[in-house]
Motif scaffolding. Structure first.
Motif, PDB file in Angstrom:
ATOM      1  N   UNK A 201       7.696  -1.354  -3.238  1.00 51.55           N
ATOM      2  CA  UNK A 201       6.829  -1.719  -2.108  1.00 51.55           C
ATOM      3  C   UNK A 201       6.155  -3.076  -2.357  1.00 51.55           C
ATOM      4  N   UNK A 202       5.735  -3.270  -3.610  1.00 51.54           N
ATOM      5  CA  UNK A 202       5.074  -4.542  -3.950  1.00 51.54           C
ATOM      6  C   UNK A 202       5.994  -5.714  -3.609  1.00 51.54           C
ATOM      7  N   UNK A 203       7.297  -5.504  -3.822  1.00 54.56           N
ATOM      8  CA  UNK A 203       8.266  -6.585  -3.598  1.00 54.56           C
ATOM      9  C   UNK A 203       8.502  -6.873  -2.117  1.00 54.56           C
ATOM     10  N   UNK A 204       7.993  -6.038  -1.254  1.00 56.45           N
ATOM     11  CA  UNK A 204       8.242  -6.204   0.182  1.00 56.45           C
ATOM     12  C   UNK A 204       7.091  -6.949   0.849  1.00 56.45           C
ATOM     13  N   UNK A 205       7.426  -8.082   1.415  1.00 56.48           N
ATOM     14  CA  UNK A 205       6.469  -8.888   2.155  1.00 56.48           C
ATOM     15  C   UNK A 205       5.759  -8.089   3.242  1.00 56.48           C
ATOM     16  N   UNK A 206       6.554  -7.278   3.936  1.00 53.21           N
ATOM     17  CA  UNK A 206       6.039  -6.657   5.155  1.00 53.21           C
ATOM     18  C   UNK A 206       5.494  -5.252   4.964  1.00 53.21           C
ATOM     19  N   UNK A 207       5.407  -4.831   3.709  1.00 46.90           N
ATOM     20  CA  UNK A 207       4.792  -3.519   3.454  1.00 46.90           C
ATOM     21  C   UNK A 207       3.485  -3.739   2.699  1.00 46.90           C
ATOM     22  N   UNK A 208       2.429  -3.138   3.210  1.00 43.19           N
ATOM     23  CA  UNK A 208       1.138  -3.242   2.546  1.00 43.19           C
ATOM     24  C   UNK A 208       0.759  -1.871   1.986  1.00 43.19           C
ATOM     25  N   UNK A 240      -1.525  -0.349 -10.324  1.00 48.57           N
ATOM     26  CA  UNK A 240      -1.279  -1.214  -9.167  1.00 48.57           C
ATOM     27  C   UNK A 240      -2.218  -2.422  -9.204  1.00 48.57           C
ATOM     28  N   UNK A 241      -3.479  -2.166  -9.495  1.00 43.14           N
ATOM     29  CA  UNK A 241      -4.467  -3.249  -9.543  1.00 43.14           C
ATOM     30  C   UNK A 241      -4.119  -4.227 -10.662  1.00 43.14           C
ATOM     31  N   UNK A 242      -3.731  -3.706 -11.814  1.00 44.03           N
ATOM     32  CA  UNK A 242      -3.391  -4.567 -12.953  1.00 44.03           C
ATOM     33  C   UNK A 242      -2.169  -5.418 -12.664  1.00 44.03           C
ATOM     34  N   UNK A 243      -1.224  -4.852 -11.893  1.00 43.10           N
ATOM     35  CA  UNK A 243       0.015  -5.574 -11.618  1.00 43.10           C
ATOM     36  C   UNK A 243      -0.159  -6.618 -10.523  1.00 43.10           C
ATOM     37  N   UNK A 244      -0.915  -6.270  -9.488  1.00 43.34           N
ATOM     38  CA  UNK A 244      -0.966  -7.145  -8.311  1.00 43.34           C
ATOM     39  C   UNK A 244      -2.285  -7.871  -8.142  1.00 43.34           C
ATOM     40  N   UNK A 245      -3.306  -7.410  -8.832  1.00 49.34           N
ATOM     41  CA  UNK A 245      -4.628  -7.978  -8.614  1.00 49.34           C
ATOM     42  C   UNK A 245      -5.269  -7.467  -7.333  1.00 49.34           C
TER      43      UNK A 245
END
Ligand SMILES: Cc1ncc(COP(=O)(O)O)c(C=O)c1O
Lengths: 452, 81
Positions: A201-208, A240-245
């Motif tokens: 999901x992280x890799x998808x621009x259009x998924x939040x 998730x927070x650690x990976x994406x900020x």
């Protein structure tokens, strides 16, 4: 004047039985619900009849809300439509502030019709069609992804949709020490599948990714299972927070709290063994609070509590059709409330009370429904006062799942009324007629006639 | 149908069967019928007594009496001699 007659009975006194009348709770007449006479209700709306107490719904909801709000700053309930999706019932929950939690396109449509804003609808479940997903994206609903096929379908759909993002969460399943483990739904935490889905999901621009969801089971007898689940959800949120900020906005802990019904096979009364709202709230909120989020970064806690919020508000009124003696000498009482409209009698020993006065004598009886089918057994054995044809009964705690899982089988579904907080009675679902059923049928031309 | 001779019946509807050690309780109507059986009344008489005593139609009286007698038999409280 002649003495009032009661059928003769003889009851064997068992040495081991402390109270010859068995459980006395089943042994008090219930002549009114919220001060409305049961007899009046049945005279006006027929038998069987479902009765819902608006007052009880609101009181129960407030009790649950308070248990969480006094321990955690951000709490949101989402009404589990499948538990009881009668519009009137849903509206009570929406008036109280509940969002909607739906698991099918049909339930989703119902929530929209009830005026729930799209962004306050949580869309769960393994069965969302491409159209359902598009509609949910357009309405900014929260899409809780159940499996990789759905994730890929959503990714494809989003390729065609411009200037919009889908708000999603994943459903996570996990070992919480409770068996059976519900691993059919969602992505498994313990084997890393849930994390893989998040990475995708992280890799998808259009998924939040807005949140994380779990629903660890239903009628959970141990509050501690929720502590285990909450901890694993927090771990995922942290990764998730650690990976994406970025932070997930909410943790949705699903439903599963017990109602005080008694499970079949349990010797103890449900009310004596189930955890309270406070127990569940303590387990969940203390785990999240102690996990180490910054106070201003605490996720919203969402709950999809179903049965525990509505079971007690629902009653089923019925009538004795006949009494008979079984081959082994036991009494059998045949009621007009069958398993077709009381689906939960497969799980629960529902408490059943007579609706009129009776003498102090009681007798063990089996309770059957009216269907011409062996499965139609409501209680194998219950101690009840001596009842005769025409007597009325009240079945307790049938608010959850019965009015959605009921079957149109052999007989038609009955009226449902709601008693409002002022004591006024409203018909909220009309009893079905033959037309309700045959209107959906189509007979091919060559079968339209016969020569009998 | 008769009640076994050695069965003890107390006034408040308590019954003891010394042969099996079982005890039973009956309600008022049950006690009424048992008393008649002990007095060696016939089933027809008991039926009539029931209808005289209570405000009762023949159908209910007959059905309930038969049901009660079959329960007595099931509990081995009767003899057929
Ligand atoms: C995803 C989800 N949320 C909530 C519920 C409501 O559960 P309960 O009635 O056990 O509270 C269910 C029911 O199975 C469910 O599947």
């Amino acid at each position: 004047m002649k003495p009032t007659y009661e059928s003769p009975i003889i009851t064997k006194l068992n040495a081991g039985m402390m109270n010859k009348f068995g459980s006395r709770t089943e042994y008090t007449p219930v002549k009114s619900i919220d001060n409305v006479a049961v007899a009046d209700l049945m005279d006006e709306y027929g038998s069987p009849l479902f009765v819902i107490s608006e007052k009880t719904i609101r009181q129960t909801y407030q009790k649950a809300l308070k248990a969480f709000k006094m321990r955690y700053p951000k709490v949101q309930f989402a009404w589990s439509y499948k538990t009881n999706y009668l519009d009137a019932v849903c509206q009570v929950f929406h008036q109280e502030g509940s969002w909607a939690e739906v698991v099918s396109g049909f339930e989703y449509q119902k929530a929209l019709r009830n005026g729930v804003p799209g962004n306050l609808i949580i869309f769960n479940g393994p069965d969302k069609s491409a159209e359902d997903l598009k509609m949910a994206v357009e309405n900014r609903s929260l899409i809780h992804i159940d499996h990789f096929d759905e994730l890929y379908m959503l990714i494809e759909i989003m390729e065609e949709m411009e200037n919009t993002k889908a708000r999603v969460a994943i459903r996570v399943n996990m070992d919480t020490g409770v068996y059976p483990q519900w691993d059919r739904f969602g992505f498994n935490y313990d084997n890393g599948q849930a994390w893989n889905a998040i990475v995708k999901i992280i890799a998808q621009e259009k998924l939040q990714l807005e949140g994380l969801h779990c629903h660890i089971g239903t009628y959970m007898l141990t509050a501690n299972a929720y502590a285990v689940a909450a901890r694993k959800m927090c771990e995922l949120a942290l990764s998730y927070a650690n990976t994406t900020g970025e932070r997930v906005k909410y943790l949705d802990m699903g439903g599963g709290f017990c109602s005080s019904n008694t499970l079949k096979g349990s010797y103890l009364q449900g009310a004596d063994i189930i955890p309270t709202f406070d127990d569940y709230a303590k387990a969940i909120t203390s785990t999240i609070l102690q996990f180490g989020f910054r106070p201003d970064e605490l996720p919203l806690l969402i709950l999809e509590t179903g049965r525990a919020l509505i079971d007690e508000a629902g009653y089923l009124l019925g009538t004795v059709l006949a009494t008979k003696r079984l081959a082994d000498g036991r009494r059998a009482t045949v009621l007009d409330t069958g398993v077709n409209i009381m689906f939960t009698s497969f799980w629960y020993n529902h408490r059943i009370s007579p609706a009129q006065d009776f003498s102090q004598h009681a007798e063990e009886t089996a309770l059957f429904g009216p269907l011409c089918m062996n499965i139609d057994s409501l209680r194998e054995s219950v101690i009840l006062p001596i009842m005769k044809k025409g007597d009325r009964i009240v079945v307790h705690e049938v608010g959850a799942y019965n009015m959605t899982q009921w079957m149109q089988f052999i007989t038609l579904r009955p009226n449902i009324v709601m008693i409002d907080t002022k004591g006024d009675v409203h018909l909220i679902r009309k009893q079905e007629t033959v037309n309700t059923i045959v209107d959906c049928e189509v007979v091919p031309e060559h079968l339209a006639k016969h020569n009998l | 149908m008769k009640i076994r001779k050695n069965i003890a019946i107390s006034e408040n509807g308590f019954i003891f069967n010394p042969m099996t050690g079982d005890s039973f309780s009956v309600n008022e109507t049950g006690a009424f019928i048992l008393q008649k059986l002990k007095d060696d009344e016939s089933e027809e008489t008991i039926l009539q007594n029931l209808m005289d005593e209570y405000d009762l139609d023949t159908y209910t009286a007959e059905r309930d009496l038969n049901d009660f007698l079959s329960m007595l038999k099931g509990h081995q409280l009767t003899t057929n001699e």
